[in-house]
Design an enzyme around this catalytic site. Structure first.
Site, PDB file in Angstrom:
ATOM      1  N   GLU A  33      10.058  24.274  -3.323  1.00 46.64           N
ATOM      2  CA  GLU A  33       8.969  23.588  -2.624  1.00 46.64           C
ATOM      3  C   GLU A  33       7.777  24.521  -2.400  1.00 46.64           C
ATOM      4  OE1 GLU A  33       8.633  20.527  -2.179  1.00 46.64           O
ATOM      5  OE2 GLU A  33      10.648  19.880  -2.717  1.00 46.64           O
ATOM      6  N   TYR A 116       5.757  18.440   5.502  1.00 43.46           N
ATOM      7  CA  TYR A 116       6.301  18.005   4.220  1.00 43.46           C
ATOM      8  C   TYR A 116       7.474  18.873   3.786  1.00 43.46           C
ATOM      9  CZ  TYR A 116       7.121  18.007  -0.709  1.00 43.46           C
ATOM     10  OH  TYR A 116       7.771  18.014  -1.914  1.00 43.46           O
ATOM     11  N   ASP A 134       4.341  13.381   0.274  1.00 40.67           N
ATOM     12  CA  ASP A 134       3.347  14.183  -0.421  1.00 40.67           C
ATOM     13  C   ASP A 134       2.281  13.254  -0.998  1.00 40.67           C
ATOM     14  OD1 ASP A 134       4.514  13.011  -2.650  1.00 40.67           O
ATOM     15  OD2 ASP A 134       4.846  14.893  -3.709  1.00 40.67           O
ATOM     16  N   CYS A 196       1.634   0.991 -15.248  1.00 45.44           N
ATOM     17  CA  CYS A 196       2.204  -0.115 -14.485  1.00 45.44           C
ATOM     18  C   CYS A 196       3.256  -0.885 -15.278  1.00 45.44           C
ATOM     19  CB  CYS A 196       1.095  -1.050 -14.018  1.00 45.44           C
ATOM     20  SG  CYS A 196      -0.058  -0.267 -12.852  1.00 45.44           S
ATOM     21  N   CYS A 199       6.613   0.467 -14.489  1.00 41.70           N
ATOM     22  CA  CYS A 199       6.926   0.651 -13.074  1.00 41.70           C
ATOM     23  C   CYS A 199       8.064  -0.263 -12.632  1.00 41.70           C
ATOM     24  CB  CYS A 199       5.685   0.380 -12.232  1.00 41.70           C
ATOM     25  SG  CYS A 199       5.968   0.632 -10.462  1.00 41.70           S
ATOM     26  N   CYS A 205       4.780  -5.185  -6.108  1.00 43.14           N
ATOM     27  CA  CYS A 205       3.653  -4.291  -5.810  1.00 43.14           C
ATOM     28  C   CYS A 205       2.465  -5.088  -5.282  1.00 43.14           C
ATOM     29  CB  CYS A 205       3.259  -3.510  -7.063  1.00 43.14           C
ATOM     30  SG  CYS A 205       1.810  -2.449  -6.831  1.00 43.14           S
TER      31      CYS A 205
END
Length: 287
Positions: A33, A116, A134, A196, A199, A205
């Protein structure tokens, strides 16, 4: 429903990243991280692998010199991250029995660890239910839940609440969903060219349902690199990393032609503890 779609997609399509593999310790997750902040995965992977071989525990890393740390950090950029991680490792080794804490407050008390990173360690290092937020996750939530083209400026409490509402109650499942939301934003629901058609949540969505309206809110200015102090600092550090002994000022002068900018950047490296000047006037990485 959205969490189940993300969960199934991630289990089938997750990238094989070394810090996601079985056996990765919370320390390994914490290191990843720190390295991944504003740095592409492809640049992090080889350095993370080398790092974990050399310093598999916080105490092993804390015992390393700052010069070795900065050399190992290489070209990842933002080298102050390396020194903050070094300081965090020392606290973990001395105050937490060489085990990365599993409590948000204790994690956030470590040098360089914010909201985070603390929650990412809980989710990905300990398999706990924690809203990991994030830029990628914020964009997925903005589109899929709120129907906006992007998330706009960060709203820490509201962003945490948005993601928390999407997570299932079960710790282990919630941790995988957290990873899936990040992955979705990183590889499919991208900022400039979202895919998309690939997705897994397109059917639910809100952004799709609204006709994919363009984002017209405030944007962060794009950060350049060429000619900036960041580039100059990197050039100066390259000279110091490559040297086995302290270098004369002339070696640093040769790294950048603008004397005023070079002097300013060298001074900032000294102030930040990324370089030191010896009594004889030569310069080196910190001991």
């Amino acid at each position: 429903m959205l969490d189940g779609l993300v969960l199934d997609w991630f289990r089938a399509h997750a990238r094989d990243l070394p810090w996601r593999r079985p056996g990765t310790t919370p320390w390994g997750v914490l290191v990843s991280e720190f390295m991944l902040q504003q740095t592409p995965v492809a640049r992090v992977e080889p350095i993370w692998l080398d790092w974990m071989t050399r310093w598999p525990t916080p105490s092993a890393f804390a015992a390393a010199s700052r010069a070795d740390v900065l050399r190992a950090w290489g070209k990842l950029g933002y080298p102050r991250r390396a020194l903050r991680l070094h300081a965090a490792a020392a606290v973990i080794a001395t105050e937490h029995g060489d085990a990365v804490p599993s409590d948000v407050d204790a994690l956030e008390a470590l040098p360089g660890v914010g909201s985070y990173t603390a929650r990412a360690v809980l989710a990905f290092g300990y398999g706990r239910r924690a809203p990991v937020v994030d830029t990628n996750v914020r964009r997925v939530v903005a589109r899929a839940v709120h129907g906006a083209g992007d998330a706009g400026p960060a709203r820490t409490r509201a962003d945490l609440a948005d993601v928390d509402a999407l997570l299932p109650d079960d710790d282990a499942t919630a941790a995988v969903v957290s990873a899936g939301l990040m992955e979705l934003g990183a590889v499919v629901c991208t900022a400039r060219a979202p895919r998309c058609g690939d997705c897994p949540v397109i059917a639910v969505c809100a952004w799709q349902a609204a006709g994919r309206p363009a984002y017209d809110g405030p944007r962060k200015p794009a950060q350049g690199f060429a000619g900036t102090d960041r580039q100059v600092r990197g050039r100066l550090l390259d000279v110091l990393r490559a040297a086995t002994d302290p270098v004369e000022r002339a070696a640093l002068d040769a790294a950048w032609s603008d004397a005023a900018q070079r002097d300013r950047c060298l001074h900032s490296l000294l102030v930040d503890g990324l370089a030191e000047q010896h009594d004889d006037g030569r310069f080196a990485l910190p001991a």
